[in-house]
Design a protein around this motif. Structure first.
Motif, PDB file in Angstrom:
ATOM      1  N   ILE A 122       0.862  -1.181   0.000  1.00 39.44           N
ATOM      2  CA  ILE A 122       0.000   0.000   0.000  1.00 39.44           C
ATOM      3  C   ILE A 122       0.896   1.228   0.000  1.00 39.44           C
ATOM      4  N   SER A 123       0.868   1.958  -1.086  1.00 37.44           N
ATOM      5  CA  SER A 123       1.742   3.114  -1.267  1.00 37.44           C
ATOM      6  C   SER A 123       1.102   4.371  -0.678  1.00 37.44           C
ATOM      7  N   SER A 124       1.868   5.108   0.094  1.00 35.03           N
ATOM      8  CA  SER A 124       1.354   6.273   0.805  1.00 35.03           C
ATOM      9  C   SER A 124       1.356   7.535  -0.053  1.00 35.03           C
ATOM     10  N   THR A 125       0.354   8.379   0.171  1.00 37.85           N
ATOM     11  CA  THR A 125       0.375   9.722  -0.412  1.00 37.85           C
ATOM     12  C   THR A 125       1.663  10.439  -0.029  1.00 37.85           C
ATOM     13  N   ALA A 126       2.153  10.151   1.190  1.00 39.37           N
ATOM     14  CA  ALA A 126       3.334  10.847   1.716  1.00 39.37           C
ATOM     15  C   ALA A 126       4.646  10.176   1.323  1.00 39.37           C
ATOM     16  N   SER A 127       4.657   9.506   0.182  1.00 43.82           N
ATOM     17  CA  SER A 127       5.882   8.879  -0.313  1.00 43.82           C
ATOM     18  C   SER A 127       6.839   9.925  -0.865  1.00 43.82           C
ATOM     19  N   THR A 128       8.121   9.635  -0.755  1.00 46.42           N
ATOM     20  CA  THR A 128       9.121  10.500  -1.381  1.00 46.42           C
ATOM     21  C   THR A 128       9.175  10.227  -2.880  1.00 46.42           C
ATOM     22  N   HIS A 129       9.005   8.970  -3.254  1.00 47.59           N
ATOM     23  CA  HIS A 129       8.943   8.596  -4.665  1.00 47.59           C
ATOM     24  C   HIS A 129       7.484   8.585  -5.113  1.00 47.59           C
ATOM     25  N   SER A 130       7.221   9.042  -6.315  1.00 45.66           N
ATOM     26  CA  SER A 130       5.843   9.177  -6.782  1.00 45.66           C
ATOM     27  C   SER A 130       5.157   7.832  -6.913  1.00 45.66           C
ATOM     28  N   LEU A 131       3.835   7.846  -6.911  1.00 47.53           N
ATOM     29  CA  LEU A 131       3.047   6.620  -7.005  1.00 47.53           C
ATOM     30  C   LEU A 131       3.326   5.889  -8.319  1.00 47.53           C
ATOM     31  N   GLU A 132       3.639   6.615  -9.371  1.00 48.17           N
ATOM     32  CA  GLU A 132       3.978   5.975 -10.643  1.00 48.17           C
ATOM     33  C   GLU A 132       5.293   5.204 -10.544  1.00 48.17           C
ATOM     34  N   LYS A 133       6.290   5.795  -9.882  1.00 45.04           N
ATOM     35  CA  LYS A 133       7.577   5.113  -9.721  1.00 45.04           C
ATOM     36  C   LYS A 133       7.433   3.898  -8.794  1.00 45.04           C
ATOM     37  N   VAL A 134       6.614   4.038  -7.760  1.00 43.81           N
ATOM     38  CA  VAL A 134       6.380   2.917  -6.849  1.00 43.81           C
ATOM     39  C   VAL A 134       5.661   1.786  -7.588  1.00 43.81           C
ATOM     40  N   ALA A 135       4.691   2.133  -8.423  1.00 48.84           N
ATOM     41  CA  ALA A 135       3.960   1.124  -9.199  1.00 48.84           C
ATOM     42  C   ALA A 135       4.911   0.380 -10.129  1.00 48.84           C
ATOM     43  N   GLU A 136       5.826   1.112 -10.735  1.00 45.40           N
ATOM     44  CA  GLU A 136       6.810   0.479 -11.620  1.00 45.40           C
ATOM     45  C   GLU A 136       7.711  -0.469 -10.836  1.00 45.40           C
ATOM     46  N   ALA A 137       8.112  -0.056  -9.630  1.00 43.42           N
ATOM     47  CA  ALA A 137       8.960  -0.906  -8.793  1.00 43.42           C
ATOM     48  C   ALA A 137       8.222  -2.176  -8.369  1.00 43.42           C
ATOM     49  N   ALA A 138       6.931  -2.046  -8.088  1.00 42.68           N
ATOM     50  CA  ALA A 138       6.135  -3.200  -7.652  1.00 42.68           C
ATOM     51  C   ALA A 138       5.862  -4.174  -8.783  1.00 42.68           C
ATOM     52  N   GLY A 139       5.961  -3.714 -10.017  1.00 40.80           N
ATOM     53  CA  GLY A 139       5.763  -4.590 -11.164  1.00 40.80           C
ATOM     54  C   GLY A 139       4.379  -5.221 -11.167  1.00 40.80           C
ATOM     55  N   GLU A 140       4.344  -6.544 -11.256  1.00 46.05           N
ATOM     56  CA  GLU A 140       3.075  -7.269 -11.295  1.00 46.05           C
ATOM     57  C   GLU A 140       2.494  -7.516  -9.901  1.00 46.05           C
ATOM     58  N   GLY A 141       3.208  -7.098  -8.856  1.00 48.52           N
ATOM     59  CA  GLY A 141       2.706  -7.295  -7.501  1.00 48.52           C
ATOM     60  C   GLY A 141       1.443  -6.487  -7.247  1.00 48.52           C
ATOM     61  N   ILE A 142       0.591  -6.996  -6.358  1.00 52.01           N
ATOM     62  CA  ILE A 142      -0.644  -6.274  -6.016  1.00 52.01           C
ATOM     63  C   ILE A 142      -0.286  -5.013  -5.238  1.00 52.01           C
ATOM     64  N   LYS A 143      -0.899  -3.910  -5.612  1.00 55.20           N
ATOM     65  CA  LYS A 143      -0.599  -2.629  -4.976  1.00 55.20           C
ATOM     66  C   LYS A 143      -1.878  -1.811  -4.809  1.00 55.20           C
ATOM     67  N   TRP A 144      -1.993  -1.156  -3.673  1.00 47.47           N
ATOM     68  CA  TRP A 144      -3.083  -0.241  -3.386  1.00 47.47           C
ATOM     69  C   TRP A 144      -2.490   1.144  -3.133  1.00 47.47           C
ATOM     70  N   PHE A 145      -3.333   2.162  -3.265  1.00 44.78           N
ATOM     71  CA  PHE A 145      -2.866   3.525  -3.005  1.00 44.78           C
ATOM     72  C   PHE A 145      -3.612   4.113  -1.826  1.00 44.78           C
ATOM     73  N   GLN A 146      -2.852   4.664  -0.880  1.00 43.02           N
ATOM     74  CA  GLN A 146      -3.432   5.310   0.304  1.00 43.02           C
ATOM     75  C   GLN A 146      -3.523   6.811   0.077  1.00 43.02           C
ATOM     76  N   LEU A 147      -4.698   7.363   0.344  1.00 41.65           N
ATOM     77  CA  LEU A 147      -4.940   8.792   0.108  1.00 41.65           C
ATOM     78  C   LEU A 147      -5.041   9.568   1.410  1.00 41.65           C
ATOM     79  N   TYR A 148      -4.194  10.605   1.534  1.00 42.20           N
ATOM     80  CA  TYR A 148      -4.428  11.671   2.498  1.00 42.20           C
ATOM     81  C   TYR A 148      -5.205  12.736   1.736  1.00 42.20           C
ATOM     82  N   TRP A 149      -6.430  12.950   2.144  1.00 43.57           N
ATOM     83  CA  TRP A 149      -7.347  13.815   1.396  1.00 43.57           C
ATOM     84  C   TRP A 149      -6.956  15.276   1.584  1.00 43.57           C
ATOM     85  N   SER A 150      -6.519  15.885   0.513  1.00 44.09           N
ATOM     86  CA  SER A 150      -6.028  17.261   0.553  1.00 44.09           C
ATOM     87  C   SER A 150      -7.155  18.278   0.739  1.00 44.09           C
ATOM     88  N   LYS A 151      -6.794  19.434   1.303  1.00 43.50           N
ATOM     89  CA  LYS A 151      -7.756  20.536   1.385  1.00 43.50           C
ATOM     90  C   LYS A 151      -8.211  20.973  -0.005  1.00 43.50           C
TER      91      LYS A 151
END
Length: 383
Positions: A122-151
């Motif tokens: 589960i990739s955090s909104t507060a990641s240093t690396h973007s969600l796209e880069k994390v998705a690429e690193a995870a490859g075919e692995g199952i991945k979810w995205f965690q949202l910190y809901w912005s103002k």
């Protein structure tokens, strides 16, 4: 499947070397020795006097496993079904932000390790690396995205749409962090990594966020950091706002941070696809109820309508057995894998997950159960 036995033999035969401590307490201690005070306490410390963090562990101690004998547990099945996917284990990597403060590769290393182990990340909104880069690193692995809901709701919408496009399988909205809690160690160290440009990678690459800046972050990082500080979190949100995010994505939406059964019922009424019972590992409300103590009532409140997951305080296989027996469909692991990341990068994360899963497998088998489906409250006694 004999996951635990296989791991044991590989270790005993020196086929696999222990690169990080196997014991959680030693893992944490070694990470503390390696990291500077600011980064270590940002991960390890909790809100206020840390009563909630202690309560999380105390809650597990109150429940005892009562093993059954003469049960054929030679072959085990640790798999669970979630949102149309078969997970090999009832374990996910919790969303942990700013992982770059403990290791340069941060979320990329953790995502690779999780995918290699078969554990959803589960990739955090507060990641240093973007969600796209994390998705690429995870490859075919199952991945979810965690949202910190912005103002800025358009930033929140943009991130959700980016996650769906990048191949994430679910959206996890964290409800318990509309603002940051009073964390004494962070105040003492005057340490907030976001103000140094870490943990805001998803913002820096978000088109809506960048459109709010006079010039790109590469030309004026300080302005980007200041904008982040103005839009992070949203204490004005109410249940009716959930409809807005639902309109932005077709992915399942899980609500993380639910502790009250009435909130669980409201989540169900407002169309949530899942609940994660969590107190943020004790990092938000000091003196709050332990997540494990909240779990049974929440499971009772929603019945079989939607999956209920749980985090906060999971350290070993027995903890997972107890949480699943009390109704959780799966659990999230947080601090343990971050300490593994700090000590040995990707390999450290992979080994921490390996150890927890092996412990889970063996504990379940020795309790007289051969599949996750067999775990229920009859296995436990409250002391």
């Amino acid at each position: 499947m004999k996951y635990g036995n296989i791991v044991q033999l590989k270790v005993y035969q020196n086929i696999e070397k222990n690169v990080v401590p196997v014991t959680y307490e030693d893992l944490e201690k070694k990470a503390k020795h390696k990291l500077e005070s600011g980064p270590y306490h940002y991960v390890a410390a909790s809100a206020g006097a840390e009563e909630t963090a202690r309560a999380n562990r105390d809650a597990f101690y109150k429940w005892k496993i009562v093993p059954r004998m003469f049960c054929d547990t030679d072959e085990r099945d640790l798999s669970v079904e979630l949102y149309g996917k078969t997970l090999p284990f009832p374990v996910l990597c919790a969303p942990v932000g700013v992982q770059s403060i403990v290791h340069t590769d941060g979320e990329l290393a953790s995502a690779r390790a999780a995918a290699a182990t078969g554990v959803p990340f589960i990739s955090s909104t507060a990641s240093t690396h973007s969600l796209e880069k994390v998705a690429e690193a995870a490859g075919e692995g199952i991945k979810w995205f965690q949202l910190y809901w912005s103002k800025d709701r358009e930033i929140a919408s943009s991130m959700v749409k980016r996650a769906e496009k990048a191949g994430y399988g679910a959206i996890v909205i964290t409800l318990d962090t509309p603002m940051m809690a009073w964390r004494e160690k962070d105040i003492e160290n005057a340490y907030l990594p976001f103000l140094f440009g870490q943990g805001i990678g998803n913002y820096l690459e978000d088109p809506v966020f960048c459109s709010r800046l006079e010039c790109p972050p590469s030309e004026d990082m300080q302005s980007a950091i200041m904008l982040w500080s103005q839009v992070f979190g949203n204490p004005t949100l109410t249940w009716k706002d959930l409809e807005y995010i639902r309109m932005q994505t077709s992915l399942p939406i899980l609500l993380k941070g639910i502790l009250h059964p009435e909130d669980a019922k409201l989540a169900l009424a407002h169309g949530a696809d899942g609940i994660i019972v969590s107190n943020h590992g004790g990092r938000q409300v000091d003196g709050a109820i332990a997540a494990l103590d909240a779990l049974p009532e929440i499971c009772e409140a929603v019945g079989d309508e939607i999956p209920v997951l749980m985090d906060s305080g999971i350290r070993r296989g027995a903890d997972i057995v107890k949480a699943l027996s009390l109704g959780a469909k799966a659990v999230l692991i947080g601090r343990p894998y971050i300490y593994g990341l700090a000590l040995a990068g990707e390999e450290g994360v992979q080994q921490v997950l390996r150890n927890i899963l092996a412990d889970l497998d063996l504990t379940m088998a020795l309790s007289g159960k051969k599949s996750i489906k067999e775990l229920d409250r009859s296995l436990l006694k409250k002391m």
